[in-house]
Enzyme design. Sequence first.
Site, PDB file in Angstrom:
ATOM      1  CB  SER A  96      -7.489   4.043   3.079  1.00  0.00           C
ATOM      2  OG  SER A  96      -6.804   3.268   4.039  1.00  0.00           O
ATOM      3  CB  SER A 138      -8.562   1.231   5.727  1.00  0.00           C
ATOM      4  OG  SER A 138      -9.084   2.514   5.924  1.00  0.00           O
ATOM      5  CE  LYS A 148      -3.865   1.934   2.694  1.00  0.00           C
ATOM      6  NZ  LYS A 148      -4.744   1.678   3.867  1.00  0.00           N
TER       7      LYS A 148
END
Length: 478
Positions: free
Chosen positions: A156, A180, A81
């Site tokens: 996210s 997330s 990420k």
Amino acid sequence: MVPVPTRMTAAGLARAIRDGEYSPTEVVDATLERIRERADRTNAFVTVTDELAREMAEEAERAIDEGEPLGPLHGVPVAIKDLDDVEGVRTTSGSLLFEDRIADADSPFVARLKAAGAVVVGKTNTPEFGLGVTTDNRVAGRTGTPFDPDRVSGGSSGGAGAALGDRLVPLAPGSDAGGSVRIPASFCGVYGLKPTQGVLPNVSRPNAFANHTPFSTVGPMARTVEDAALSLDAMAGAHPRDPFSVPKRESYRDAVDRPVDDLKIAYSPDMGIYPVDPDVREVLEEAIPAFERAGATVDAVDPDLGHDNEESLDAYYTMATVRWQSLLDALEREGFDPRGDDRGHLRPYLVDLIVDAEEPTTREYERADVVRTRVLDGFADLFAEYDLLVTATVGTTPFPHGEEPEAIDGVDIEPLRGWALTQPYNLTGQPAASIPAGFVDGLPVGMQIAGERHADADVIAASAALERRRPWRDAYPD
């Protein structure tokens, strides 16, 4: 015949590489080719690290040729990420302020994945500084679910979910401060686990204690429960620079094969307080008997968890405001001026959150902690009788970009996250996973499985039991 690498699991790839059926360079080349062919479809990646990936694959081959001990993920591709650091690779955090920032060291969990033999092939998309439950930013743009790229992938960790669901990589860890990991897992039809707080180290600087407001942690994401457990084994364990980290207690991979006959499961699709779309409820109702077929006991419950949706959200936002203000302070320490010259580099919603937001008073924060305590006690009462609680992960299916739902089943909701059943577990630090449960009109539905603190193995065992009886591996678009 061995399947093509991009259709294999991480566990299958690791076995094939150890057995000589594929070399690490063959696996990485196939992965990079698929990313080139399909990454634009969902916009899952911010950066593809072709050169680094090939160097790591060649080093993995050298280790095989020289008979060195091989890690459990030797030669397996992984995407990171874009909030987390890979040495020598840019970490944009989805912000124009960091568009050219190059990391000078690995995040701790990245270093552990590398030590286990994993090969980094790129960085996945995230909203600016991870502040959002859909994925869009001004560096890379928006990310869509592989099942319909015109609809959101969640956030996210939306890039991670999309990369997994489109079979671009077998492993793509995310991070979770309010859902997330679990929200994109639900919207992209993959498996995502937010472990007990402290199981995975999260070394935050300059504030080492920032991850408790609310609890935030890295979590494994994969297409199978076994793959998630394998990567969790590689990443877990105490770290001297994370005050919340705890020693590894058990093998999470072993939990995948564990019987579930002794588990008592409470089932409440709406957790007693959230609106859930009737079509989502129907999918969950069809899936829940699989636990009983696996030997577990399941009771439908209407839990009183000591709080309602509005109270939980208010407490969450009060604590999150403290975190947002910490981000503002961190940016100023790095020489940025979010209130002045750099204000235009931030998206307007982020300005509202971290620049123009009112800081909570100590009394408001204390009141939020009282609500947080009621949430903790409500779960403690339920888990005194049951091992796990099963609910929807979110109350809806992936919606079109920019069209956040304002109501579900006739009930008005807060559109930014009132449809997510995830943030209570970030108030308490308990483990919770989202697992694919089925589809509504071709769009994936996630089921949330949660347990008491340090019951991660129970969550994994129940997840694997559901997967064995309701496999989803062949449901991905291709």
